[in-house]
Design a protein around this motif. Structure first.
Motif, PDB file in Angstrom:
ATOM      1  N   LYS A  94       0.824  -1.213   0.000  1.00 33.14           N
ATOM      2  CA  LYS A  94       0.000   0.000   0.000  1.00 33.14           C
ATOM      3  C   LYS A  94       0.866   1.275   0.000  1.00 33.14           C
ATOM      4  O   LYS A  94       0.632   2.210  -0.753  1.00 33.14           O
ATOM      5  CB  LYS A  94      -0.877  -0.058   1.257  1.00 33.14           C
ATOM      6  N   ALA A 123       2.769  -6.792  -7.641  1.00 30.14           N
ATOM      7  CA  ALA A 123       1.947  -6.543  -6.448  1.00 30.14           C
ATOM      8  C   ALA A 123       2.234  -7.562  -5.342  1.00 30.14           C
ATOM      9  O   ALA A 123       2.580  -8.701  -5.622  1.00 30.14           O
ATOM     10  CB  ALA A 123       0.481  -6.609  -6.833  1.00 30.14           C
ATOM     11  N   GLN A 128      -3.417  -7.020  -1.403  1.00 32.39           N
ATOM     12  CA  GLN A 128      -4.106  -6.542  -2.606  1.00 32.39           C
ATOM     13  C   GLN A 128      -5.247  -5.559  -2.358  1.00 32.39           C
ATOM     14  O   GLN A 128      -5.400  -4.590  -3.113  1.00 32.39           O
ATOM     15  CB  GLN A 128      -4.557  -7.706  -3.486  1.00 32.39           C
ATOM     16  N   PHE A 132      -4.428  -2.537  -4.695  1.00 34.61           N
ATOM     17  CA  PHE A 132      -4.802  -2.827  -6.086  1.00 34.61           C
ATOM     18  C   PHE A 132      -6.025  -2.065  -6.629  1.00 34.61           C
ATOM     19  O   PHE A 132      -5.904  -1.301  -7.575  1.00 34.61           O
ATOM     20  CB  PHE A 132      -4.951  -4.345  -6.272  1.00 34.61           C
ATOM     21  N   PRO A 133      -7.202  -2.228  -5.998  1.00 35.00           N
ATOM     22  CA  PRO A 133      -8.395  -1.756  -6.740  1.00 35.00           C
ATOM     23  C   PRO A 133      -8.806  -0.289  -6.540  1.00 35.00           C
ATOM     24  O   PRO A 133      -9.523   0.244  -7.378  1.00 35.00           O
ATOM     25  CB  PRO A 133      -9.496  -2.681  -6.198  1.00 35.00           C
ATOM     26  N   GLY A 137      -4.958   3.203  -5.620  1.00 34.51           N
ATOM     27  CA  GLY A 137      -4.304   1.920  -5.860  1.00 34.51           C
ATOM     28  C   GLY A 137      -3.369   2.054  -7.049  1.00 34.51           C
ATOM     29  O   GLY A 137      -3.217   3.135  -7.630  1.00 34.51           O
ATOM     30  N   ALA A 138      -2.767   0.916  -7.447  1.00 35.53           N
ATOM     31  CA  ALA A 138      -1.744   0.946  -8.489  1.00 35.53           C
ATOM     32  C   ALA A 138      -2.241   1.528  -9.810  1.00 35.53           C
ATOM     33  O   ALA A 138      -1.467   2.121 -10.566  1.00 35.53           O
ATOM     34  CB  ALA A 138      -1.182  -0.451  -8.707  1.00 35.53           C
ATOM     35  N   GLY A 165       0.828  -6.183 -14.169  1.00 35.05           N
ATOM     36  CA  GLY A 165       0.414  -4.779 -14.220  1.00 35.05           C
ATOM     37  C   GLY A 165       1.599  -3.841 -14.228  1.00 35.05           C
ATOM     38  O   GLY A 165       1.589  -2.810 -14.899  1.00 35.05           O
TER      39      GLY A 165
END
Lengths: 509, 70
Positions: A94, A123, A128, A132-133, A137-138, A165
């Motif tokens: 994070k 990741a 995650q 991620f989302p 996020g990324a 990703g």
């Protein structure tokens, strides 16, 4: 322990990065520690570092596996994010993602170049939901890259993997410099490819640096070592301004290198015979100023930065030595990106034409050569920086158009006395127009007839006739071309034009 | 061992080496004729011409093997 001692001891621990065994592993592969890389990259060292203490309550994740901050390259401040592969293989948690997003936001605010030193496994699956989302996020990293594109130079130095990703970081950079043997880009690892689609393949073959720099075109520069990659990155940035509002700095004007053979001796009389366009380029630019981009990819078209009297220019040149200088889908793609790169950062363009046209045949039609070629035309047409095209020898068919022919508003279209502009070459044209007539003639009369028609055709497309029609702006002595270009770029410096008013074009991608 | 391959479709115009010749890296092996241009095809590595897979006048497609250098 005093407060200050505690702070110092914490700083020292974090600066060491991950566990000793990972440092050793990297060393065996010829990989440098992230802080060493930064030392080499900057004029001095990193000047300002933020979130150095990210995740410092977990001693196994120093700086959360990424260094972000600002330092100077050639005296210019630049932002950087650099993965630390000794910390959980440089994977993203994070805070890693938040740090990258913040340094991008800083680059945007300060309008200074953004560099990505990538060496990351991707990741952290265990984290995650946090990385991620969501809004920060990324995905936001890529969104920011797309927003920064064309505002500030974005450079990727790829030292290790950039997986799944993460592979989109290089994809959205202006340039990707890859270290041979260590750098790789792929969406799914070879292990995943075997499990999911049953393909057995090595990492090098599927996503290695050499493959990407010569076949896929996802890589631009193949470096032997990390030091070489870093040096290339520093030199590359010297051709650019800090952002789209400025012009590149004038750096160290030099004379052209002297050669035994001059340009006139270099160009073969026979339009169909090859010669090396690099030899031509070296005879018009400042000595040792050529910085070639995508050298190994689509070499039938040369793209590179150079200096003319200390001023940056971007060169797009057909290479008759490779594939006859014919344009292919890959060469058109290569040109389109390079032209956009130069135009975004106020680097004037120079087109050197010696082109028989676009390739024909089943293979290229199926590959969509028409839409790929259209990308090149669109990028070239939209470019509003000073734009000079030079017809070195032949400029046939759509080749003339793609290489900034007169219809595409170049500031001037110059010709050397060896220039030949036509829909097609004399051989092909006589064949196309007189095919039936030739077939009717007795065989012994054919060669003389063909030769006569070819001569007539050549007279018809004579370069002085085109000059008389004002299709070209000047006929220049080959060995005076450098002077002519220097004067003209100086004259066009005050050019300030907008292509057209609209939200954006619908690009033929 | 290295395979010299055609980098584009065309006709073999001239074969400029013979079987058994020693060649240097970047030396031309054949010259194709395609799009009315002369297209030199060079070997990437030095060695001896072990086998020539084409003769003058042959049509070759992109990727076809032209010669084997050992």
């Amino acid at each position: 322990m005093s407060y200050v001692d505690e702070l110092r001891s914490r700083v020292n621990e974090i600066k060491k990065g991950g566990h000793e065994k990972y440092h050793q592993k990297n060393e065996e592969k010829g990989k440098l520690f992230v802080r060493k890389r930064l030392e080499l990259l900057f004029d001095q060292d990193i000047d300002v570092e933020d979130a150095f203490f990210a995740n410092c309550t977990d001693s196994s994740l120093p700086s959360d596996g990424v260094v972000t901050g600002i330092g100077k390259i050639n005296g210019q401040n630049v932002c950087v994010m650099a993965n630390d592969s000794t910390v959980k293989a440089g994977s993203w948690g994070k805070r890693t993602v938040e740090k990258i997003i913040r340094i991008q936001e800083t680059a945007e605010k300060l309008e200074i170049p953004m560099l990505y030193l990538v060496d990351s496994a991707g990741a952290r699956i265990t984290d995650q939901i946090e990385m991620f989302p969501g809004r920060r996020g990324a995905g936001r990293i890529f969104h920011n890259q797309i927003k920064l594109s064309g505002r500030v130079p974005q450079v990727c130095l790829l030292f290790g993997p950039s997986a799944a990703g993460g592979a989109y970081i290089p994809a959205f950079c202006d340039i990707v410099i890859m270290v041979d043997g260590n750098a790789s880009m792929y969406l799914g690892s070879p292990r995943m490819a075997e499990k999911v689609i049953g393909e057995k393949v090595s990492l090098e073959e599927m996503g290695g640096a050499n493959m990407h720099c010569s076949v896929s075109g996802c890589g631009d520069v193949l470096a032997k070592t990390e030091e070489e990659a870093i040096q290339f990155g520093r030199n590359y940035l010297s051709y650019f301004p800090a952002n789209f509002r400025n012009k590149p700095k004038v750096i160290n004007p030099k004379e052209v290198k002297s050669f035994e053979k001059n340009i006139t001796d270099l160009i073969p009389e026979n339009q169909n015979a090859p010669f090396n366009m690099h030899d031509f380029i070296n005879r018009i630019i400042d000595e040792d100023s050529f910085c070639e981009i995508k050298k190994k990819f689509a070499p039938e078209l040369i793209t590179g930065l150079a200096r003319l009297n200390g001023k940056s220019i971007g060169i797009i040149a057909n290479q008759p030595r490779m594939k006859g200088g014919v344009l292919f889908p890959d060469s058109a793609d290569k040109a389109a990106k390079f032209i956009q790169l130069c135009d975004a950062f106020n680097i004037p363009l120079l087109f050197l034409m010696d082109v028989p046209g676009f390739m024909i045949g089943t293979k290229v039609e199926r590959a969509g050569i028409i839409r790929h070629g259209a990308k090149m035309l669109a990028a070239m047409s939209e470019a509003t920086v000073p734009k000079i095209s030079v017809v070195v020898r032949k400029a046939y068919g759509a080749g003339l158009y793609a290489m900034a022919g007169p219809a595409f508003e170049p500031d001037c279209c110059l010709a050397l006395p060896t220039a030949q502009i036509a829909v097609m070459g004399p051989e092909a044209a006589v064949n196309a127009v007189y095919a039936n007539k030739i077939a009717e003639l007795p065989e012994e009369e054919r060669p003389a007839f063909i030769q006569q028609k070819q001569e007539e055709y050549k007279n018809d497309i004579d370069i002085y006739r085109l000059a008389s029609e004002m299709i070209i702006d000047a006929v220049v002595e080959p060995d005076k071309l450098r002077d002519e270009l220097t004067k003209r770029y100086q004259v066009y410096e005050s050019k300030n034009s907008t292509f057209t008013e609209r939200k954006h074009g619908v690009y033929p991608v | 061992m290295t395979e010299v391959k055609a980098n584009m479709a065309g006709n073999v115009w001239k074969v400029v080496v013979k079987q058994g010749d020693s060649v240097e890296a970047d030396q031309d092996v054949v010259i194709l004729e395609s799009m009315k241009m002369e297209i030199p095809i060079a070997t990437e590595e030095a060695g001896t011409v072990k086998e020539l897979k084409v003769a003058e006048g042959d049509f070759v497609n992109e990727g076809d093997i032209i010669a084997i250098i050992d």
